[in-house]
Design a protein around this motif. Structure first.
Motif, mmCIF file in Angstrom:
data_model
loop_
_atom_site.group_PDB
_atom_site.id
_atom_site.type_symbol
_atom_site.label_atom_id
_atom_site.label_comp_id
_atom_site.label_asym_id
_atom_site.label_seq_id
_atom_site.Cartn_x
_atom_site.Cartn_y
_atom_site.Cartn_z
ATOM 1 N N ASN A 85 1.714 6.633 -6.687
ATOM 2 C CA ASN A 85 0.543 7.409 -7.094
ATOM 3 C C ASN A 85 0.779 8.899 -6.860
ATOM 4 O O ASN A 85 0.518 9.734 -7.729
ATOM 5 C CB ASN A 85 -0.656 6.910 -6.280
ATOM 6 N N ALA A 86 1.332 9.215 -5.663
ATOM 7 C CA ALA A 86 1.576 10.621 -5.334
ATOM 8 C C ALA A 86 2.551 11.233 -6.324
ATOM 9 O O ALA A 86 2.356 12.359 -6.806
ATOM 10 C CB ALA A 86 2.126 10.728 -3.921
ATOM 11 N N THR B 287 0.831 -1.205 0.000
ATOM 12 C CA THR B 287 0.000 0.000 0.000
ATOM 13 C C THR B 287 0.861 1.248 0.000
ATOM 14 O O THR B 287 0.583 2.208 -0.731
ATOM 15 C CB THR B 287 -0.903 0.015 1.243
ATOM 16 N N HIS C 52 2.385 1.746 -3.355
ATOM 17 C CA HIS C 52 1.343 2.248 -4.254
ATOM 18 C C HIS C 52 1.082 3.731 -4.008
ATOM 19 O O HIS C 52 1.006 4.520 -4.958
ATOM 20 C CB HIS C 52 0.063 1.437 -4.038
ATOM 21 N N ALA C 53 0.974 4.100 -2.733
ATOM 22 C CA ALA C 53 0.659 5.491 -2.419
ATOM 23 C C ALA C 53 1.770 6.417 -2.877
ATOM 24 O O ALA C 53 1.517 7.492 -3.432
ATOM 25 C CB ALA C 53 0.434 5.643 -0.908
#
Lengths: 118, 329
Positions: A89-90, A82, A85-86
């Motif tokens: 993504n950011a 996670t 991913h974060a």
């Protein structure tokens, strides 16, 4: 005999995990840009950590320590992917472009359609 | 082997400190100070100071990083270049360092059992805890009972700091409007799902740490921070408004004071039985049972205040920010 097998399996997991962590660290230094670096970083704290924890579980045998190690493993199993991913993504939303991305050439008719649309 | 690990960790620590010094991007400074805390936590584990390591990991690497990041969102991202000369600070630091090194020459050897610190009160705590308090974790016994007054002071310091932050930021906290209800990460499915899965276990773990402090590493300080972390994650992912519905800022401010009140109230009870402040032995049928009850109550107060200070500080900082739009994140 069983004890020997458990010991062997435990050390296999531990060494495999240590290898993955080492590879992850190496990749973090050697990879060319942010997104490719995320890949080894993700390996380190997902599979590397999980292998090391599995090895430790086998070392601990059936005890409260094993339960705790399992819980840590479960926690990492959720949080590491996670967080990777974060972060990715950011970075993407913030506008960081992959440096070595291979962008496939667009077919010509598609391009003209786009221009017409504009 | 022991000293090799120690040295490696200390080298890491020094390297991180230098990296923090050299950086001008405040974002990476904050992240590096998180790394610094984590490495020092590892060092403390290696020194068998598990309770302290736990606190360092939870406070230093965990919550304070988040609080610093939320501060950063209000200020600039880069350090302003200094204009004054660097010679004088360098000389001052160099001389201070020399004085400190000179001071260490008189210190007893590392781990020396005959060092004064191991001869003073520590042997009494170690020998007397088993029958006076009857608790496996001597650290908790010392923290909450023998040194209960010191810990009350620590909690009051945290309480005061929390109040000060609230006062400083009080005038500028924005009232949440309907526009802010569309919050930061509403559309981040992965984060939302994982957060929902994790918040329950985090809260459970906080309770475990809170009430298991008598038997193993843990206690009010660590549990409070973990508790706060769960709410901060919730606020980060689901937005301040939703978190405010689950745990309103008003309630947090009441809990903030209530924790200190529980702690000092537990101490005052012993006055009514002609005992000293914070002497818990009157609380139960036997002195030992009384100590147990007192320590659990006191630790509960600590946890409550710490959690409330962390959450309300986060609320105060996050309430300042314009809500982060989806496109910016």
């Amino acid at each position: 005999m069983i004890a020997l097998l458990v010991e062997a399996a435990s050390w296999t997991f531990l060494l495999l995990g240590a290898f993955l962590v080492l590879v992850g660290a190496l990749g973090l230094v050697r990879m060319p840009d942010f997104y490719t670096r995320l890949h080894p970083a993700g390996i380190t704290d997902s599979l590397g950590a999980d292998f090391i924890l599995t090895g430790l579980v086998l070392q601990a045998g059936f005890s409260l320590v094993t339960v705790k190690l399992f819980l840590i493993g479960a926690f990492l199993f959720f949080t590491s992917p996670t967080s990777t991913h974060a972060i990715a993504n950011a970075a993407l939303v913030a506008g960081l472009k992959p440096r070595h991305a291979v962008v496939p050439p667009r077919p010509p008719e598609k391009a003209t359609q786009d221009e017409e649309a504009r | 082997m022991e000293s090799v690990i120690n040295m490696a960790l200390l080298v890491f620590l020094a390297g991180t400190a230098f990296a923090i010094l050299r950086r001008t991007t405040l974002f990476s400074v904050v992240m590096l100070s998180g790394v610094f805390s984590l490495v020092s936590a590892a060092l403390l584990v290696h020194l068998d100071a598990v309770d302290v390591a736990f606190t360092e990991a939870a406070v230093g690497a965990g919550v304070s990083t988040v609080l610093m990041l939320s501060t950063l969102a209000l200020t600039a991202r880069h350090e302003a270049p200094g204009t004054r000369s660097r010679a004088i600070p360098l000389i001052v630091v160099f001389l201070t360092g020399l004085a400190l090194v000179y001071g260490t020459l008189d210190m007893p050897r590392f781990g020396d059992p005959s060092a004064p610190v191991h001869q003073h009160v520590a042997p009494r705590y170690i020998s007397a805890t088993a029958h006076e308090i009857g608790m496996p974790n001597i650290v908790t016994a010392v923290l909450a009972s023998y040194r209960g007054f010191d810990t009350l002071g620590e909690v009051t310091v945290i309480f005061t700091a929390g109040i000060a932050v609230l006062l400083l930021l009080a005038g500028t906290i924005r009232e949440p409007t309907t526009a802010t209800k569309i919050t930061a990460m509403e559309h981040h499915l992965v984060l939302r799902v994982v957060t929902k899965v994790l918040i329950g276990p985090i809260l459970l773990f906080a309770l475990y740490v809170q009430f298991h402090g008598d038997y193993g590493p843990g206690g009010g300080f660590q549990a409070g921070v973990i508790f706060a972390a769960a709410f901060i994650i919730y606020a980060l992912v689901f937005g301040l408004e939703t978190a405010g519905n689950a745990l309103p800022g008003r309630a947090v401010r009441i809990l903030l004071a209530l924790g200190v009140l529980i702690y000092s109230g537990t101490g005052v009870v012993s006055f009514f039985f002609n005992k000293n402040f914070l002497d818990y032995s009157v609380l139960g049928a036997t002195a030992q049972a009384g100590q147990h009850i007192g320590i659990i109550l006191v630790e509960f107060g600590v946890g409550m205040t710490v959690a409330a200070v962390m959450v309300s500080t986060f609320y105060a900082f996050a309430g300042q920010n314009p809500p982060i739009g989806d496109e910016e994140w």
